[in-house]
Write an enzyme that holds these catalytic residues in place. Structure first.
Site, PDB file in Angstrom:
ATOM      1  N   HIS A 173     -50.984  41.476  51.033  1.00 32.97           N
ATOM      2  CA  HIS A 173     -52.447  41.600  51.107  1.00 32.97           C
ATOM      3  C   HIS A 173     -52.911  42.090  52.474  1.00 32.97           C
ATOM      4  O   HIS A 173     -53.620  43.115  52.553  1.00 32.97           O
ATOM      5  CB  HIS A 173     -53.109  40.276  50.742  1.00 32.97           C
ATOM      6  N   HIS A 181     -56.055  38.751  59.690  1.00 28.18           N
ATOM      7  CA  HIS A 181     -57.367  38.251  59.289  1.00 28.18           C
ATOM      8  C   HIS A 181     -57.313  36.985  58.446  1.00 28.18           C
ATOM      9  O   HIS A 181     -58.296  36.244  58.372  1.00 28.18           O
ATOM     10  CB  HIS A 181     -58.164  39.348  58.562  1.00 28.18           C
ATOM     11  N   GLU A 208     -57.208  31.206  58.615  1.00 27.29           N
ATOM     12  CA  GLU A 208     -57.771  30.574  57.429  1.00 27.29           C
ATOM     13  C   GLU A 208     -56.706  29.917  56.561  1.00 27.29           C
ATOM     14  O   GLU A 208     -56.922  28.834  56.010  1.00 27.29           O
ATOM     15  CB  GLU A 208     -58.535  31.625  56.621  1.00 27.29           C
ATOM     16  N   ASP A 209     -55.530  30.548  56.419  1.00 24.06           N
ATOM     17  CA  ASP A 209     -54.544  30.116  55.424  1.00 24.06           C
ATOM     18  C   ASP A 209     -53.240  29.598  56.003  1.00 24.06           C
ATOM     19  O   ASP A 209     -52.353  29.212  55.248  1.00 24.06           O
ATOM     20  CB  ASP A 209     -54.231  31.278  54.467  1.00 24.06           C
ATOM     21  N   ASP A 258     -60.924  44.048  52.813  1.00 29.40           N
ATOM     22  CA  ASP A 258     -60.359  42.851  52.187  1.00 29.40           C
ATOM     23  C   ASP A 258     -60.872  42.699  50.760  1.00 29.40           C
ATOM     24  O   ASP A 258     -60.104  42.439  49.825  1.00 29.40           O
ATOM     25  CB  ASP A 258     -60.732  41.637  53.035  1.00 29.40           C
TER      26      ASP A 258
END
Length: 710
Positions: free
Chosen positions: A93, A117, A121-122, A182
């Site tokens: 991704h 990016h 967050e992940d 994205d």
């Protein structure tokens, strides 16, 4: 990436330079697994981002790619073991998002942030780690695209995430560039989601992301997003359009032959130009089929003509209009008057001898790059050329000092578009996530922007507003909450109501009341288009329910105040024992030239000789009576005052009249019409010579814009 390609073959035709380099569609699943399993030498780029490096070097031949290698290594190691719902390793991704931006010509800092990016967050990677390894600028961008935690915001997480991204975009537009890329890759792989989730994501894309892509000028992303949303939300229309395109593919396309004719014309004229056939994307075909009905072969595409200089664009236009039959209604000059999203081109159309109509876009190659990539093509708008060169030479990405430490610190950005400045202003007044979300969608639904000029010479000299904006919107854009006291406006030097719509290029002077208690009327909401104005008006009305009720009451009968005196003042008729009355239609005063006429009951009515009633009386055969003024100086007169409605206006006017030593015989106030009020005063003056001073004093009352004799 083509902005209007409908299939892979069309993409190749629209971007022949890619086809010449022999680049093929990439298997991101294979590349992702290779990234996880294949060894990589420490001194070269990993094989999995070789295609990203190739695309980046095509736009930036001297770019230092070492930072991309370091960003990829961190992204791959942090996402290792994570899988997408479609089954690919998660690293595919960020690779795909970075490839999209590299194809558009994004600079190295944007690509570095794109690879990272989703890490904060992940994964376990923190912003402090990103800052330490890659600098403040990359840290700021990564933070800008990182979603807020659902555990903290609950159902408000999505609106608050977009609010956070938009505020960050106000400081660095590259934040939104990464978000758009994205979303494009997520939309491409949305088929693995449940239908209801597909529809929800597609609606947010339609209402928020596509308008943002349009405003940032990133047409290459916008058009593909439109097609993907179209397929999900309107499957029947999509299938019908797909069938139309498939049927056209099996027929003879007239556009290549027309393009060759254009090439011959331009070659003979000595104009060096590249003439391409641009297939329309699905949504464009759907729109034109609804507009024109049955489609012809030339309706499935347009001609794109690329030249070197601006002057060549007009040279091409002249040749086309000379050698073919132009369709005048289709001509638009977006070079002289660019769109608010940086777009520049000449648009025209011409008819061929066999009845085909070819639409044509003419632009320079630089214009083409900006038309496709928008703000992405601008690189880093916050760095000087020297700073960019130094960063490329060192491989560092140090940008604005402390940008990541305070991600909402305002950057000085003279290129920030007006719509973004408006958005950043009004979002501060919308703390409620639901209000922010609904107003954001309404703001982005505005598809046009106008610029008006301030007549007061203040800074800034211009105000950017959405198309259809009124003087109310201009007032709140210029004065903020102080616009509650706005009572009127002059547009291009002429008085007008606040509800009047503005046009591009208008000059606006806004008139404010000095009374602090003044406030907006509830009907302003019907004419306010900008979120800033609507939020401010709604807040004031909510805080002042009594004021709101007073301004929205039904129309009243005219208010009249009548004094005790009457008669003819100091006018004397040459008719013994006759009662003399001054005509209410013109209310003459000394030293006006006057004429009298006998009416029923034997009274003599006195008019100014210019009064229309005098001509009417004479046409009826009435004999005039000589009238003269007494030596005394007092007189009676009727004045009309035109004003903008506001509280205490009647009291202020009568106070101004009293200060001049004038007696009010009668007064009538008509109901407001579009915030304007008409007052009629019959006054007894002690001296007729004081009339000009009285009229000036009445005009000086705030809100009064004209005083005249009846």
């Amino acid at each position: 990436m083509s902005a209007e390609a409908t299939n892979p073959e069309a993409r190749s035709e629209a971007r022949p330079e890619l086809r010449r380099r022999g680049r093929t569609r990439l298997d991101l699943r294979r590349l992702g697994r290779a990234a996880l399993l294949g060894p990589t030498s420490r001194d070269r780029l990993p094989d999995a981002i070789g295609h990203v490096a190739e695309a980046h070097r095509a736009h930036h031949p001297d770019a230092d790619l070492s930072i991309l290698r370091r960003a990829y290594v961190l992204a791959e190691s942090s996402h290792r073991g994570q899988m997408r719902k479609s089954g690919e390793p998660y690293i595919t991704h960020p690779l795909a998002v970075t490839l999209i931006l590299a194809e558009l010509g994004a600079e190295t800092t944007t690509l570095t942030a794109s690879l990272l990016h989703d890490t904060v967050e992940d994964t376990e990677v923190t912003l402090d780690q990103v800052r330490e390894e890659f600098g403040d600028e990359v840290c700021f961008i990564v933070d800008g695209v990182t979603k807020v935690e659902k555990i903290d915001y609950g159902a408000a997480a999505e609106p608050e995430t977009f609010r956070k991204m938009l505020v960050a975009t106000g400081n660095d537009v590259r934040v939104m560039s990464i978000k758009l890329a994205d979303r494009l890759h997520n939309m491409r792989t949305l088929g693995v989601m449940r239908p209801d989730k597909q529809a929800r994501i597609a609606k947010v894309t339609r209402d928020v992301l596509i308008p943002l892509a349009e405003r940032l000028g990133v047409q290459a992303l916008k058009t593909e997003l439109e097609d993907l949303v179209f397929a999900i939300l309107h499957p029947e229309e999509y299938e019908h359009t797909r069938a139309l395109i498939a049927a056209h593919a099996g027929e003879r396309d007239p556009l290549p032959a027309i393009a060759e004719s254009v090439r011959v014309v331009l070659r003979e004229a000595g104009i060096h130009a590249e003439v391409l056939v641009r297939p329309r994307h699905f949504v464009s075909v759907h729109r034109i089929s609804r507009k024109r009905g049955e489609l012809r072969g030339s309706d499935f595409g347009r001609l794109l003509i690329l030249v070197g200089e601006n002057a060549d664009c007009y040279g091409v236009l002249g040749e086309l209009h000379t050698c073919f039959t132009p369709v005048v209604s289709e001509f638009k000059d977006f070079i002289a008057v660019p769109k608010f999203n940086l777009y520049q081109s000449l648009h025209t159309a011409f008819a061929t001898s066999d009845g085909h109509v070819a639409e044509v876009i003419v632009r320079t190659r630089q214009m083409h790059r900006v038309a496709e990539a928008g703000v992405v093509a601008l690189g880093n708008p916050y760095a000087t050329a020297a700073a960019t060169a130094a960063a490329a030479a060192s491989g560092a990405t140090a940008g604005t000092a402390e940008a990541c430490a305070d991600p909402y610190e305002e950057r000085v950005d003279p290129t920030r578009p007006g719509w973004l400045s408006r958005l950043l202003d009004w979002q501060q007044s919308a703390p409620d996530p639901d209000t922010f979300w609904s107003v954001l969608r309404a703001e982005l639904a505005q598809d046009r922007e106008i610029t008006v000029f301030r007549a007061d010479g203040g800074a800034p000299a211009t105000i950017s507003l959405p198309g259809g904006a009124s003087c109310i919107d201009a007032a709140y854009a210029q004065y903020g909450e102080a616009a509650h006291g706005c009572i009127g406006a002059r547009v291009n030097g002429r008085l007008t109501s606040l509800t009047s719509r503005l046009s591009d290029g208008d000059t606006v002077q806004l008139l404010l009341a000095h009374d602090a208690s003044s406030g907006p009327s509830a009907d302003w909401l019907e004419h306010a288009h900008t979120p800033a104005a609507r939020i401010a008006i709604s807040s004031w009305l909510k805080a002042h329910p009594d004021g709101a009720a007073a301004t929205t009451t039904a129309a009243r009968a005219p208010l009249s105040v009548v004094g005790a005196r009457g008669g003819g003042g100091n006018a004397v008729a040459d008719l013994p024992d006759a009662t003399v009355r001054l005509a209410g239609c013109c209310t003459p005063v000394p030293p006006d030239a006057v004429a009298g006429f006998v009416v029923r009951g034997g009274a003599v009515t006195v008019h100014r000789v210019q009064c229309a009633a005098v001509a009417q009386m004479r046409s009826l055969g009435r004999t005039s009576v000589a009238v003269h003024w007494r030596a005394t100086a007092d007189c009676r007169v009727t004045l009309l005052a035109e004003s903008f409605g506001r509280p205490h206006l009647l009291a202020d006017l009568t106070e101004a009249i009293a200060r001049e030593g004038v007696e009010v015989v009668s007064a009538t106030v008509e109901p407001p019409v579009e915030q304007r009020v008409r007052h009629s005063y019959t006054l007894q003056l002690p001296d007729a010579t004081g009339l000009p001073a009285l009229m000036r004093a009445m005009r000086d009352v705030p809100g009064v814009y004209d005083v005249s004799r009846a």
